[in-house]
Scaffold this motif. Structure first.
Motif, PDB file in Angstrom:
ATOM      1  N   LYS A  98       0.866  -1.181   0.000  1.00  0.00           N
ATOM      2  CA  LYS A  98       0.000   0.000   0.000  1.00  0.00           C
ATOM      3  C   LYS A  98       0.899   1.225   0.000  1.00  0.00           C
ATOM      4  O   LYS A  98       1.952   1.219   0.640  1.00  0.00           O
ATOM      5  N   TYR A  99       0.455   2.261  -0.710  1.00  0.00           N
ATOM      6  CA  TYR A  99       1.233   3.484  -0.840  1.00  0.00           C
ATOM      7  C   TYR A  99       0.392   4.700  -0.473  1.00  0.00           C
ATOM      8  O   TYR A  99      -0.813   4.730  -0.745  1.00  0.00           O
ATOM      9  N   ALA A 100       1.062   5.712   0.058  1.00  0.00           N
ATOM     10  CA  ALA A 100       0.418   7.004   0.193  1.00  0.00           C
ATOM     11  C   ALA A 100       0.274   7.612  -1.197  1.00  0.00           C
ATOM     12  O   ALA A 100       1.064   7.317  -2.100  1.00  0.00           O
ATOM     13  N   ASP A 101      -0.730   8.452  -1.366  1.00  0.00           N
ATOM     14  CA  ASP A 101      -0.961   9.065  -2.681  1.00  0.00           C
ATOM     15  C   ASP A 101       0.261   9.844  -3.160  1.00  0.00           C
ATOM     16  O   ASP A 101       0.537   9.896  -4.358  1.00  0.00           O
ATOM     17  N   SER A 102       0.994  10.434  -2.241  1.00  0.00           N
ATOM     18  CA  SER A 102       2.144  11.269  -2.605  1.00  0.00           C
ATOM     19  C   SER A 102       3.238  10.471  -3.311  1.00  0.00           C
ATOM     20  O   SER A 102       4.045  11.044  -4.048  1.00  0.00           O
ATOM     21  N   GLY A 103       3.267   9.155  -3.094  1.00  0.00           N
ATOM     22  CA  GLY A 103       4.329   8.349  -3.666  1.00  0.00           C
ATOM     23  C   GLY A 103       3.889   7.405  -4.767  1.00  0.00           C
ATOM     24  O   GLY A 103       4.733   6.758  -5.405  1.00  0.00           O
ATOM     25  N   LYS A 104       2.594   7.325  -5.015  1.00  0.00           N
ATOM     26  CA  LYS A 104       2.104   6.396  -6.040  1.00  0.00           C
ATOM     27  C   LYS A 104       2.685   6.726  -7.407  1.00  0.00           C
ATOM     28  O   LYS A 104       2.700   7.880  -7.832  1.00  0.00           O
ATOM     29  N   GLY A 105       3.196   5.698  -8.060  1.00  0.00           N
ATOM     30  CA  GLY A 105       3.805   5.882  -9.368  1.00  0.00           C
ATOM     31  C   GLY A 105       5.262   6.290  -9.322  1.00  0.00           C
ATOM     32  O   GLY A 105       5.949   6.259 -10.345  1.00  0.00           O
ATOM     33  N   ARG A 106       5.747   6.682  -8.146  1.00  0.00           N
ATOM     34  CA  ARG A 106       7.151   7.104  -8.018  1.00  0.00           C
ATOM     35  C   ARG A 106       7.929   6.212  -7.049  1.00  0.00           C
ATOM     36  O   ARG A 106       9.120   5.998  -7.235  1.00  0.00           O
ATOM     37  N   PHE A 107       7.263   5.721  -6.020  1.00  0.00           N
ATOM     38  CA  PHE A 107       7.932   4.912  -4.998  1.00  0.00           C
ATOM     39  C   PHE A 107       7.495   3.452  -5.140  1.00  0.00           C
ATOM     40  O   PHE A 107       6.336   3.167  -5.457  1.00  0.00           O
ATOM     41  N   THR A 108       8.437   2.554  -4.886  1.00  0.00           N
ATOM     42  CA  THR A 108       8.124   1.136  -4.920  1.00  0.00           C
ATOM     43  C   THR A 108       8.729   0.458  -3.700  1.00  0.00           C
ATOM     44  O   THR A 108       9.936   0.587  -3.455  1.00  0.00           O
ATOM     45  N   ILE A 109       7.901  -0.269  -2.969  1.00  0.00           N
ATOM     46  CA  ILE A 109       8.380  -1.020  -1.817  1.00  0.00           C
ATOM     47  C   ILE A 109       8.497  -2.486  -2.215  1.00  0.00           C
ATOM     48  O   ILE A 109       7.650  -3.015  -2.946  1.00  0.00           O
ATOM     49  N   SER A 110       9.548  -3.126  -1.754  1.00  0.00           N
ATOM     50  CA  SER A 110       9.758  -4.535  -2.050  1.00  0.00           C
ATOM     51  C   SER A 110      10.523  -5.166  -0.889  1.00  0.00           C
ATOM     52  O   SER A 110      10.972  -4.468   0.017  1.00  0.00           O
ATOM     53  N   ARG A 111      10.670  -6.466  -0.945  1.00  0.00           N
ATOM     54  CA  ARG A 111      11.383  -7.130   0.144  1.00  0.00           C
ATOM     55  C   ARG A 111      12.170  -8.315  -0.381  1.00  0.00           C
ATOM     56  O   ARG A 111      11.845  -8.913  -1.411  1.00  0.00           O
ATOM     57  N   ASP A 112      13.227  -8.636   0.333  1.00  0.00           N
ATOM     58  CA  ASP A 112      14.045  -9.805   0.048  1.00  0.00           C
ATOM     59  C   ASP A 112      13.962 -10.693   1.286  1.00  0.00           C
ATOM     60  O   ASP A 112      14.581 -10.405   2.307  1.00  0.00           O
ATOM     61  N   ASN A 113      13.195 -11.763   1.183  1.00  0.00           N
ATOM     62  CA  ASN A 113      13.000 -12.639   2.343  1.00  0.00           C
ATOM     63  C   ASN A 113      14.296 -13.341   2.759  1.00  0.00           C
ATOM     64  O   ASN A 113      14.475 -13.675   3.924  1.00  0.00           O
ATOM     65  N   ALA A 114      15.193 -13.538   1.813  1.00  0.00           N
ATOM     66  CA  ALA A 114      16.439 -14.242   2.130  1.00  0.00           C
ATOM     67  C   ALA A 114      17.318 -13.429   3.079  1.00  0.00           C
ATOM     68  O   ALA A 114      18.059 -13.997   3.885  1.00  0.00           O
ATOM     69  N   THR A 115      17.253 -12.108   2.948  1.00  0.00           N
ATOM     70  CA  THR A 115      18.092 -11.242   3.780  1.00  0.00           C
ATOM     71  C   THR A 115      17.270 -10.450   4.795  1.00  0.00           C
ATOM     72  O   THR A 115      17.824  -9.631   5.529  1.00  0.00           O
ATOM     73  N   ASN A 116      15.956 -10.701   4.827  1.00  0.00           N
ATOM     74  CA  ASN A 116      15.069  -9.983   5.768  1.00  0.00           C
ATOM     75  C   ASN A 116      15.206  -8.472   5.608  1.00  0.00           C
ATOM     76  O   ASN A 116      15.295  -7.734   6.600  1.00  0.00           O
ATOM     77  N   THR A 117      15.239  -8.043   4.363  1.00  0.00           N
ATOM     78  CA  THR A 117      15.429  -6.630   4.060  1.00  0.00           C
ATOM     79  C   THR A 117      14.257  -6.112   3.235  1.00  0.00           C
ATOM     80  O   THR A 117      13.806  -6.791   2.308  1.00  0.00           O
ATOM     81  N   VAL A 118      13.787  -4.940   3.602  1.00  0.00           N
ATOM     82  CA  VAL A 118      12.757  -4.248   2.833  1.00  0.00           C
ATOM     83  C   VAL A 118      13.409  -3.050   2.157  1.00  0.00           C
ATOM     84  O   VAL A 118      14.228  -2.355   2.771  1.00  0.00           O
ATOM     85  N   TYR A 119      13.031  -2.837   0.908  1.00  0.00           N
ATOM     86  CA  TYR A 119      13.584  -1.737   0.136  1.00  0.00           C
ATOM     87  C   TYR A 119      12.491  -0.738  -0.217  1.00  0.00           C
ATOM     88  O   TYR A 119      11.337  -1.111  -0.402  1.00  0.00           O
TER      89      TYR A 119
END
Length: 114
Positions: free
Chosen positions: A58-79
């Motif tokens: 889920k994204y705030a409207d201010s970041g939609k289309g510009r920000f992307t959140i993702s995760r790497d389960n192998a390293t327990n890291t969110v980007y």
């Protein structure tokens, strides 16, 4: 207990990009959701994006289309990929993780300026 360490902030010109990282350690299996808030000088802390353990985002409207959140389960890291940055995106970005309580990282500064 979960601990969070953020990295990736910095100074970037308008229109530029940055990728923020949030590495989680500790009781990883208890994490329900991870995400980001940001706080500009003199303003309240605002929601940016989250990703759940099932991968829902889920994204705030201010970041939609510009920000992307993702995760790497192998390293327990969110980007958080920040593209097309604007001066008004300047803020301290805080990572959080929700278990039975919310844990916060120390924050990383993002400055967008020419």
């Amino acid at each position: 207990q979960v601990q969070l360490v953020e990295s990736g902030g910095g100074l970037v010109q308008p229109g530029g990009s940055l990728r923020l990282s949030c590495a989680a350690t500790g009781s990883i299996s208890s994490i329900i959701e991870m995400g980001w808030f940001r706080q500009a000088p003199g303003k309240q802390r605002d929601f940016v994006a989250f990703i759940t353990s099932s991968g829902r985002t889920k994204y705030a409207d201010s970041g939609k289309g510009r920000f992307t959140i993702s995760r790497d389960n192998a390293t327990n890291t969110v980007y958080l990929q920040l593209n097309s940055l604007k001066p008004e995106d300047t803020a301290v970005f805080f990572c959080y993780a929700t278990t039975y309580r919310t844990v916060w990282g120390q924050g990383t500064q993002v400055t967008v300026s020419s």
